[in-house]
Design a protein around this motif. Structure first.
Motif, mmCIF file in Angstrom:
data_model
loop_
_atom_site.group_PDB
_atom_site.id
_atom_site.type_symbol
_atom_site.label_atom_id
_atom_site.label_comp_id
_atom_site.label_asym_id
_atom_site.label_seq_id
_atom_site.Cartn_x
_atom_site.Cartn_y
_atom_site.Cartn_z
ATOM 1 N N LEU A 151 13.598 13.770 -0.285
ATOM 2 C CA LEU A 151 13.916 12.410 -0.732
ATOM 3 C C LEU A 151 13.670 11.392 0.382
ATOM 4 O O LEU A 151 13.087 10.322 0.136
ATOM 5 N N ILE A 152 14.091 11.704 1.593
ATOM 6 C CA ILE A 152 13.899 10.776 2.711
ATOM 7 C C ILE A 152 12.411 10.559 2.983
ATOM 8 O O ILE A 152 11.958 9.432 3.235
ATOM 9 N N ILE A 153 11.624 11.630 2.904
ATOM 10 C CA ILE A 153 10.182 11.506 3.133
ATOM 11 C C ILE A 153 9.542 10.634 2.053
ATOM 12 O O ILE A 153 8.730 9.739 2.346
ATOM 13 N N PHE A 154 9.914 10.879 0.803
ATOM 14 C CA PHE A 154 9.330 10.091 -0.289
ATOM 15 C C PHE A 154 9.800 8.641 -0.245
ATOM 16 O O PHE A 154 9.030 7.731 -0.572
ATOM 17 N N LEU A 155 11.032 8.427 0.141
ATOM 18 C CA LEU A 155 11.539 7.057 0.229
ATOM 19 C C LEU A 155 10.773 6.280 1.298
ATOM 20 O O LEU A 155 10.425 5.100 1.097
ATOM 21 N N ALA A 156 10.478 6.926 2.418
ATOM 22 C CA ALA A 156 9.674 6.279 3.455
ATOM 23 C C ALA A 156 8.259 5.994 2.951
ATOM 24 O O ALA A 156 7.674 4.942 3.241
ATOM 25 N N GLY A 157 7.699 6.932 2.172
ATOM 26 C CA GLY A 157 6.377 6.712 1.608
ATOM 27 C C GLY A 157 6.339 5.563 0.624
ATOM 28 O O GLY A 157 5.385 4.769 0.599
ATOM 29 N N MET A 158 7.365 5.432 -0.189
ATOM 30 C CA MET A 158 7.427 4.329 -1.159
ATOM 31 C C MET A 158 7.551 2.980 -0.467
ATOM 32 O O MET A 158 6.938 1.996 -0.883
ATOM 33 N N GLN A 159 8.341 2.930 0.584
ATOM 34 C CA GLN A 159 8.527 1.662 1.283
ATOM 35 C C GLN A 159 7.284 1.243 2.056
ATOM 36 O O GLN A 159 7.169 0.082 2.466
ATOM 37 N N ALA A 160 6.346 2.186 2.261
ATOM 38 C CA ALA A 160 5.099 1.846 2.948
ATOM 39 C C ALA A 160 4.024 1.335 1.985
ATOM 40 O O ALA A 160 2.977 0.875 2.425
ATOM 41 N N ILE A 161 4.273 1.424 0.673
ATOM 42 C CA ILE A 161 3.305 0.929 -0.308
ATOM 43 C C ILE A 161 3.351 -0.595 -0.317
ATOM 44 O O ILE A 161 4.427 -1.183 -0.476
ATOM 45 N N PRO A 162 2.220 -1.276 -0.155
ATOM 46 C CA PRO A 162 2.223 -2.748 -0.146
ATOM 47 C C PRO A 162 2.772 -3.331 -1.455
ATOM 48 O O PRO A 162 2.457 -2.840 -2.546
ATOM 49 N N LYS A 163 3.562 -4.370 -1.351
ATOM 50 C CA LYS A 163 4.166 -4.991 -2.533
ATOM 51 C C LYS A 163 3.128 -5.684 -3.404
ATOM 52 O O LYS A 163 3.379 -5.936 -4.584
ATOM 53 N N GLU A 164 1.963 -6.001 -2.813
ATOM 54 C CA GLU A 164 0.933 -6.688 -3.588
ATOM 55 C C GLU A 164 0.478 -5.874 -4.793
ATOM 56 O O GLU A 164 0.126 -6.436 -5.838
ATOM 57 N N TYR A 165 0.512 -4.534 -4.655
ATOM 58 C CA TYR A 165 0.091 -3.691 -5.783
ATOM 59 C C TYR A 165 1.045 -3.868 -6.966
ATOM 60 O O TYR A 165 0.608 -3.941 -8.120
ATOM 61 N N TYR A 166 2.337 -3.923 -6.676
ATOM 62 C CA TYR A 166 3.320 -4.099 -7.745
ATOM 63 C C TYR A 166 3.232 -5.499 -8.347
ATOM 64 O O TYR A 166 3.401 -5.669 -9.557
ATOM 65 N N GLU A 167 2.971 -6.489 -7.505
ATOM 66 C CA GLU A 167 2.832 -7.855 -8.015
ATOM 67 C C GLU A 167 1.616 -7.960 -8.932
ATOM 68 O O GLU A 167 1.677 -8.599 -9.996
ATOM 69 N N ALA A 168 0.519 -7.323 -8.549
ATOM 70 C CA ALA A 168 -0.676 -7.347 -9.398
ATOM 71 C C ALA A 168 -0.430 -6.613 -10.711
ATOM 72 O O ALA A 168 -0.876 -7.059 -11.784
ATOM 73 N N ALA A 169 0.303 -5.479 -10.643
ATOM 74 C CA ALA A 169 0.608 -4.735 -11.869
ATOM 75 C C ALA A 169 1.523 -5.539 -12.783
ATOM 76 O O ALA A 169 1.368 -5.511 -14.010
ATOM 77 N N ALA A 170 2.480 -6.266 -12.192
ATOM 78 C CA ALA A 170 3.379 -7.085 -12.995
ATOM 79 C C ALA A 170 2.625 -8.220 -13.682
ATOM 80 O O ALA A 170 2.908 -8.561 -14.839
#
Length: 317
Positions: free
Chosen positions: A190-209
């Motif tokens: 969980l800690i490893i995946f949480l660190a990986g998620m926080q490294a994903i640029p927010k721009e990708y989520y903004e574009a998807a939204a």
């Protein structure tokens, strides 16, 4: 840098002596810095592997000393049904233990929700099993699984269900062990995946939204693909760790005569436990070395297979 002229009149650069000395000095310093690590790897990793490979070709006496037997231990290994059963148990535990990866991704996504309170406390609770000694974990779960006074069967009895003796029943023993393994490794993943998620640029989520994707669609179309390198790392580490399972089985099922008295022992014995039994209980050390060399080859083969298959599902960038 100086220029020297050949007989034909062409000029070429010749390095100065001071520059050569500087390069040699840098090379020597580099070797000096990596020497402690290299020496440690050679003494504590490479040499034991070579020594074990040699011992796997020998037969040991009851009071020490060994004689060369060639590949007799490996021929015996192929014909031993107990080795086959232990290998099947280990591979099944490894395959089922991979269920911890999607669970960790889901929990990490929940903890990564913006504005969630108490994230630090949740992380600590999930990570506690990772920093707890495996023997302590096994002792607690052995009590929980007890068929006579275990907490799990007590709770089942409250709703009118009769629970089995989880670790002594061949039908449930290995699966009960898998539950403990998944639970104890969940926090690290969980800690490893949480660190990986926080490294994903927010721009990708903004574009998807902007394209109209909701949270669930963003999770499957953005988070999961971009998290695939992290999932690959976790899967490699999980497989290697599961193939070396020993402490949970040793504590929950016992060893030697006590373990063999357990009706579920054939479904619980792993390759490492078989190695321990042959090396330190029956003192058949040459055969034990062959068992552990077999495990080494399996780990290398499965790791190479994972690296080969990652080209099909891991997305970098």
């Amino acid at each position: 840098m100086t220029l020297t002229t050949t007989r034909s009149g062409a000029a070429h650069a010749a390095p100065e002596k001071g520059q050569d000395r500087s390069r040699r000095s840098e090379a020597l310093w580099g070797l000096a810095f990596i020497a402690p690590t290299g020496l440690g790897l050679a003494v504590f990793y490479l040499w034991p592997v070579l020594q074990t490979a040699y011992f796997s070709l020998t037969e040991w006496g009851a009071f020490g000393g060994h004689t060369w037997t060639g590949f007799d231990n490996y021929l015996r290994l192929v014909q031993d049904p107990e080795v086959g059963q232990a290998l099947r148990n280990t591979l099944l535990y490894t395959a089922l233990g991979l269920a911890a990866i999607p669970l960790a991704i889901v929990f990490a996504a929940l903890l990564n929700v913006k504005g969630l309170r108490g994230v630090g406390a949740y992380r600590t609770l999930f990570f506690l099993p990772v920093v707890t000694m495996p023997v302590a974990i096994a002792m607690v779960w052995r009590w929980l699984y007890n068929g006579d006074y275990g907490l799990i069967n007590h709770l089942l009895a409250l709703v009118g269900l009769d629970g089995p003796n989880w670790v002594s029943d061949p039908a449930t023993a290995l699966y009960a062990l898998v539950v403990v393994g998944v639970w104890s490794s969940l926090g690290y993943n969980l800690i490893i995946f949480l660190a990986g998620m926080q490294a994903i640029p927010k721009e990708y989520y903004e574009a998807a939204a902007i394209d109209g994707a909701g949270p669930i669609r963003q999770f499957f179309k953005v988070t999961v693909p971009l998290l695939s390198p992290t999932a690959f790392f976790v899967s490699v580490v999980s497989v290697i760790g599961s193939l070396q399972l020993f402490d949970l089985v040793y504590v929950m099922s016992g060893s030697g005569a006590a373990a063999r008295a357990n009706p579920a022992f054939p479904r619980l014995q792993t390759v490492v436990q078989l190695f321990y039994d042959r090396a330190f209980v029956t003192n058949d050390r040459g055969y034990a070395a062959a068992v552990v060399m077999m495990l080494l080859v399996i780990i290398i083969a499965l790791t190479a297979l994972q690296f080969r298959l990652q080209r099909r599902w891991v997305h970098y960038g």
